[in-house]
Structures are given as C-alpha cells and as structure tokens.
Design a protein around this motif. Structure first.
Motif, PDB file in Angstrom:
ATOM      1  N   ALA A  31      66.036  26.456  56.018  1.00 41.77           N
ATOM      2  CA  ALA A  31      67.159  25.798  56.691  1.00 41.77           C
ATOM      3  C   ALA A  31      66.989  25.850  58.203  1.00 41.77           C
ATOM      4  N   PHE A  72      64.523  23.133  59.116  1.00 42.62           N
ATOM      5  CA  PHE A  72      65.141  21.810  59.084  1.00 42.62           C
ATOM      6  C   PHE A  72      66.012  21.589  60.317  1.00 42.62           C
ATOM      7  N   TYR A 118      70.856  18.881  56.558  1.00 42.35           N
ATOM      8  CA  TYR A 118      70.292  19.782  55.554  1.00 42.35           C
ATOM      9  C   TYR A 118      70.125  21.195  56.114  1.00 42.35           C
ATOM     10  N   GLY A 165      71.996  24.334  54.544  1.00 39.74           N
ATOM     11  CA  GLY A 165      71.178  25.456  54.083  1.00 39.74           C
ATOM     12  C   GLY A 165      71.568  26.767  54.733  1.00 39.74           C
TER      13      GLY A 165
END
Length: 185
Positions: free
Chosen positions: A34, A37, A70, A74
């Motif tokens: 995460a 991202f 995302y 996450g």
C-alpha cells in the motif's frame, strides 16, 4: 504459546488469537504494498521521482489517482490488521470443570464495552464433541460442542500444521475427559 493444564477434574487450555505469524506477515506485506501504491500515486501527481528504484512512467489522471486510492485503502486495511494483532482479538481460554459441571469459554474481542466475551453453560447441556475438518486451499479444523438444542459452540480452531491424526487425538482426549461421544470423524 499454547498453555494446557489438565487435572482429574479441570481442563484449562489457552487459545491463540490473532497474533499469529501468518497475520503479521500479511499485515506487513499489505503495508509495504500500500505504501508503494501511495508513493507511486504521489510521485505521479508531483511529477517527481519519489521512489528511486522505479522510474516515473505514469500520468496522474487516471492511473496515479487510482494508485493513490488503492494505496490509501491498503493503508486503512493494514491499520485494521495491525490493530487486531495488537489487541490480540480472539485469544482467551477454555475451562472445563467436571467437578462443578461447568464449561467456561473466554475470548478477548475488540475494545469497548463488550471486549470480554464469556460463555458459560452446564456440562449436562452438551450432547457431543463435534469435529469438522475441511481440506483444500484454506484447510482448517474446528473442535466444537453440540448442545442439546442442536446449537454448535466452537471451542478450538486447530492450526494448519497439525496432522489429521493429531486433530483426531485431541478431539478424542477432550471427549474422553468429558465422557461424551465424538461426531464428525
């Protein structure tokens, strides 16, 4: 650490909650992924290379925006996993007392007014020790009690590393201790 105390009339067994190695590994992997991202999304917005290992090749709209979404999702999920690991949700103990004829199941839940979960019932209300073994990708085994009103109360969830013989022996010892029949073998 799995504590097990047994005498002639009392059986106390600790239950491992969410502080398992597999949960810690998943939470750590999710945190790392995460973060990657989110940093990729931020670097596409700033149009600067924040992560030196990966060259900036995406534009902010729509790829960078989606990567940021995302990443944030996450991080929230990872935070949730770290909280249940920290609070050790699901841990507790099972106490079976033949002398008093009582069974007490205690578990820790989420923080709040109902953090302590305790179920007590009479030994006479139990009809059988029930064993469920499921195989496949998420193989798991559960030892539970079947009450007279056909309700099932899960007692122990067996680790994935246990063999079928170990699981059956554990259920047999419990049934022998309580003088009850075994179902599901």
């Amino acid at each position: 650490m799995n504590m097990h105390i047994q005498s002639e009339s009392i059986w106390i067994e600790s239950v491992i909650g969410s502080r398992k190695i597999s949960n810690i590994i998943w939470a750590l992997l999710l945190l790392i992924g995460a973060t990657g991202f989110l940093l990729t999304g931020i670097s596409s917005y700033l149009n600067k290379q924040i992560i030196p290992l990966f060259p900036q090749t995406i534009v902010f709209a729509p790829q960078g925006l989606i990567m940021s979404f995302y990443g944030i999702a996450g991080l929230f999920l990872s935070g949730y996993l770290w909280c249940i690991i920290f609070w050790n949700v699901g841990s507790g103990y099972n106490e079976l007392d033949r002398e008093k004829g009582m069974i007490s199941i205690f578990r820790w839940g989420f923080p709040g007014t109902n953090r302590r979960i305790r179920i007590r019932f009479l030994l006479g209300d139990i009809q059988a020790v029930h064993l469920v073994i499921s195989e496949g990708f998420r193989a798991r085994s559960i030892i539970s009690f079947r009450l007279k009103d056909q309700q099932y109360i899960p007692l122990i969830q067996i680790q994935e590393s246990s063999t079928l013989q170990e699981i059956e022996e554990r259920a047999a010892k419990l049934a022998q201790f309580l003088s009850l029949p075994i179902e599901g073998i």
